[in-house]
Design a protein around this motif. Structure first.
Motif, PDB file in Angstrom:
ATOM      1  N   LEU A   1      10.701  -6.407   1.515  1.00 42.82           N
ATOM      2  CA  LEU A   1      10.296  -5.210   1.141  1.00 42.82           C
ATOM      3  C   LEU A   1       8.806  -4.911   1.654  1.00 42.82           C
ATOM      4  N   ASP A   2       8.309  -6.104   1.356  1.00 38.18           N
ATOM      5  CA  ASP A   2       6.639  -6.255   1.861  1.00 38.18           C
ATOM      6  C   ASP A   2       6.514  -5.775   3.421  1.00 38.18           C
ATOM      7  N   ASP A   3       7.460  -6.604   4.049  1.00 35.99           N
ATOM      8  CA  ASP A   3       7.406  -6.488   5.528  1.00 35.99           C
ATOM      9  C   ASP A   3       7.703  -5.102   6.126  1.00 35.99           C
ATOM     10  N   THR A   4       8.839  -4.374   5.174  1.00 28.97           N
ATOM     11  CA  THR A   4       9.455  -3.049   5.560  1.00 28.97           C
ATOM     12  C   THR A   4       8.376  -2.099   5.337  1.00 28.97           C
ATOM     13  N   LEU A   5       7.612  -1.992   4.251  1.00 33.27           N
ATOM     14  CA  LEU A   5       6.341  -1.182   3.885  1.00 33.27           C
ATOM     15  C   LEU A   5       5.307  -1.335   5.084  1.00 33.27           C
ATOM     16  N   ARG A   6       5.093  -2.364   5.452  1.00 28.48           N
ATOM     17  CA  ARG A   6       3.808  -2.855   6.291  1.00 28.48           C
ATOM     18  C   ARG A   6       4.306  -2.213   7.688  1.00 28.48           C
ATOM     19  N   THR A   7       5.643  -2.454   8.172  1.00 29.69           N
ATOM     20  CA  THR A   7       6.152  -2.061   9.501  1.00 29.69           C
ATOM     21  C   THR A   7       6.034  -0.629   9.482  1.00 29.69           C
ATOM     22  N   HIS A   8       6.496   0.252   8.307  1.00 28.18           N
ATOM     23  CA  HIS A   8       6.415   1.509   8.465  1.00 28.18           C
ATOM     24  C   HIS A   8       5.117   2.213   7.646  1.00 28.18           C
ATOM     25  N   ARG A   9       3.887   1.517   7.679  1.00 36.83           N
ATOM     26  CA  ARG A   9       2.757   1.941   7.194  1.00 36.83           C
ATOM     27  C   ARG A   9       2.253   3.394   7.420  1.00 36.83           C
ATOM     28  N   GLU A  10       2.580   3.981   8.468  1.00 39.49           N
ATOM     29  CA  GLU A  10       2.176   5.044   9.198  1.00 39.49           C
ATOM     30  C   GLU A  10       2.954   6.369   8.558  1.00 39.49           C
ATOM     31  N   ARG A  11       4.062   5.995   7.972  1.00 39.35           N
ATOM     32  CA  ARG A  11       4.958   7.086   7.290  1.00 39.35           C
ATOM     33  C   ARG A  11       5.159   6.618   5.825  1.00 39.35           C
ATOM     34  N   TYR A  12       5.350   7.723   5.167  1.00 40.68           N
ATOM     35  CA  TYR A  12       5.523   7.740   3.585  1.00 40.68           C
ATOM     36  C   TYR A  12       6.645   6.922   3.192  1.00 40.68           C
ATOM     37  N   ALA A  13       6.844   6.554   1.954  1.00 36.56           N
ATOM     38  CA  ALA A  13       7.992   5.584   1.632  1.00 36.56           C
ATOM     39  C   ALA A  13       8.389   6.275   0.349  1.00 36.56           C
ATOM     40  N   VAL A  14       9.818   6.231  -0.028  1.00 33.78           N
ATOM     41  CA  VAL A  14      10.330   6.566  -1.183  1.00 33.78           C
ATOM     42  C   VAL A  14      11.312   5.424  -1.593  1.00 33.78           C
ATOM     43  N   VAL A  15      10.995   4.574  -2.750  1.00 31.52           N
ATOM     44  CA  VAL A  15      11.999   3.318  -2.814  1.00 31.52           C
ATOM     45  C   VAL A  15      12.950   3.819  -3.974  1.00 31.52           C
ATOM     46  N   PHE A  16      14.209   3.247  -3.901  1.00 33.39           N
ATOM     47  CA  PHE A  16      15.124   3.568  -4.831  1.00 33.39           C
ATOM     48  C   PHE A  16      15.858   2.278  -5.290  1.00 33.39           C
TER      49      PHE A  16
END
Length: 594
Positions: free
Chosen positions: A431-446
């Motif tokens: 999860l940490d890596d995924t959020l960092r990889t997509h840091r230039e995009r907003y994220a919604v977690v389910f």
């Protein structure tokens, strides 16, 4: 002999992912567990529509995939018909069994806990995404031998008189989502639906088949055992339960519940689901992952009992109290004491028709069932899951929501047993890596579990050396990423919205009530850019399409869906508590733009 069955998986497309250029991008979550609460790994591949990406894949840019919801300008007119902004079902005044009627809708509450709302934002905003959250459908095989109806001897709300109608109620909810012509605030099209767990109730193949058919479309016969008639507690003659077809004065009829001749025959009659008209994704819950939502897999006696020809329907109040306390206190996560209790009650069991379809399913089988082409419906293939999930034994993934927003589905169930959750170290790092990889995009977690219900850090039997992490650890991790906007979940069967502020950013935790307890709600979520340095998340609750008022002579599919709601309203008296406060329902949640 194994009591699990495999479901054919389908092959998926090649691995790839979307990376936006920095100049164009913006910085960018009762079954047994609920009823009994005294109060309220290995990395999986990413999933994007028609494409997949392994978390170990190279970060080099690839051809962008079509997003679920493209960003768009907001239409002038909102669409509120069929939402709780327009009207809500409410019990009429009186005592005893109360009929339902229509009451004024719930107004929208603007919450500025994390950022001050600025005037004029409605005229400036643009839509980032709009989607629907369904949660805690709890599709129930009400005749399943492994159910714990007899706990009602200790706890009046441990069994629900409407449990035979969960399929009809879920189909009516699908009909409501299909009837929404647009999102209630922006008018944007709904890009997808996400189910945040407890889609099934008892980890049974029957329930899984019903859930997948409800969502993707088709015919369902919500019956198991004898194909000719119902075999369960509601025609047992036991006064502890509502006996709808009988004139006997059971405990429920003494409270005014009706005598409905032909109810059980109608309840197990074939139902037709249109299937969702929008793509849908699936998140796993504890009732999907474990028998009864609380017992770890592995006991062959329980697996045999699930498909066998004997069912326990009554238990003394003392034995029921001891069993309830063992479950709620997490004293028997492997179900060993439960097994011993069943063995001791063999002579009290009643005969029922054996049915192999009631067998428990494994996590891999759950994933493969989603991959079955028979259940693709409007897509995407696998509904978020991939064959790599099945191979790795994982149930978490990412998917595209829109050009600007990534979705992340987590597995917060604890395979070691008990209904509350946690996550393993491998998933937390992923999860940490995924959020960092997509840091230039907003994220919604389910996820299924809420931050407060992730208190179970029992080891995963498949990974005994891996540490498990609680809700505070997950909140801390999400707060370290400025691109996280929301954590959307369920599990507690109650509407609750909470702000979180972390070391780098803030986000909203949006918990939605179940569809098995009154008031039986789902939630529309709209993400908008206010073009003033802030974002807003609009949440709007919706009910099923079934009429609020019921007719006891109408045992059609629609009539039963209405009755499903009314019976649930009379099953327990805390509907107002489960609906939450006004600022947990229809809201505008303001955030600073990251």
């Amino acid at each position: 002999m194994s009591r699990t069955r495999s479901v054919t998986a389908s092959a998926l497309g090649a691995h790839r992912r979307t990376v936006l250029a920095a100049t164009a991008a913006v910085s960018v979550s009762a079954g047994v567990g609920h009823a009994l609460r005294p109060t309220d790994s290995e990395a999986a591949p990413a999933r994007i529509p028609q494409t997949t990406r392994s978390p170990e894949a190279s970060p080099a840019p690839a051809t962008p995939a079509a997003p679920a919801t493209p960003a768009r300008r907001t239409p002038a007119a909102p669409f509120t018909k069929g939402t709780t902004l327009a009207a809500v079902a409410a019990p009429r005044s009186g005592s005893g069994y109360r009929r339902l009627g229509s009451a004024p809708g719930w107004q929208r509450v603007v919450r500025g806990d994390l950022a001050a709302p600025r005037s004029g934002r409605a005229a400036r905003r643009t839509t980032l995404a709009a989607f629907v959250q369904l949660t805690d459908l709890h599709l129930i095989d009400s005749q399943h031998p492994l159910r714990l109806e007899y706990l009602r001897a200790a706890n009046p709300i441990a069994w629900r008189p409407h449990e035979a109608l969960t399929v009809q109620g879920a189909v009516s909810l699908v009909e409501r989502v299909n009837a929404l012509r647009g999102a209630p605030v922006t008018g944007a099209p709904l890009g997808f639906a996400m189910t945040t767990g407890d889609n099934t109730d008892n980890n049974a193949h029957t329930e899984l088949e019903w859930f997948l058919t409800v969502m993707s479309g088709g015919n369902i016969t919500p019956n198991s055992g004898d194909p000719r008639h119902y075999e369960g507690v509601q025609n047992s003659g036991l006064p502890l339960y509502w006996q709808p077809d009988s004139t006997a004065r059971d405990a429920f009829k003494q409270r005014g519940f009706p005598h409905l001749d032909g109810f059980l025959a109608a309840a197990i009659r074939e139902v037709r689901s249109p299937g969702l008209a929008v793509p849908w994704y699936s998140t796993v819950g504890n009732h999907d992952a474990m028998p009864l939502g609380c017992y770890a897999h592995g006991d062959p006696y329980l697996a045999e009992y699930a498909v066998g020809g004997r069912k326990l329907m009554e238990l003394s109040a003392a034995d029921a109290t001891r069993l309830q306390e063992a479950i709620s206190g997490a004293r028997d996560p492997a179900g060993l004491a439960f097994r011993d209790l069943l063995k001791a009650q063999t002579r009290a069991m009643r005969p029922v028709t054996p049915d192999e379809r009631r067998a428990p399913y494994t996590p891999a089988e759950y994933v493969r069932a989603h991959l079955d082409p028979a259940y693709t419906g409007p897509g995407p293939a696998g509904h978020g899951y991939t064959s790599a999930n099945a191979d790795a034994g994982t149930q978490y993934y990412t998917f595209e929501i829109s050009d600007d927003v990534i979705g992340i589905s987590l597995d917060t169930t604890d395979p070691g047993g008990h209904y509350d959750g946690s996550v393993g170290t491998a998933q937390l790092r992923w999860l940490d890596d995924t959020l960092r990889t997509h840091r230039e995009r907003y994220a919604v977690v389910f996820s299924h579990h809420t931050s407060k219900s992730m208190t179970n850090t029992r080891p995963d039997p498949a990974r005994p050396d891996e540490r498990r992490h609680d809700g505070d650890a997950l909140v801390s991790l999400l707060g370290r990423h400025r691109n996280v906007l929301a954590w959307v979940n369920g599990h507690i069967h109650r509407n609750r919205i909470a702000p979180h502020t972390g070391s780098a950013g803030s986000f909203w935790e949006i918990s939605t009530a179940s569809h098995v307890e009154f008031p039986q709600l789902a939630r529309i979520i709209e993400l908008v850019d206010n073009k003033d340095g802030s974002l807003s998340i609009h949440t709007t609750l919706v009910e099923s399409a079934a009429p609020h008022r019921t007719d006891f002579t109408d045992l059609s599919q629609t009539g039963l869906a209405s009755l499903y709601r009314e019976l649930s309203a009379n099953a327990r008296d805390d509907g107002p508590r489960l609906s939450g406060d006004p600022d947990d329902r229809n809201t505008e949640l303001v955030l600073k733009k990251g």
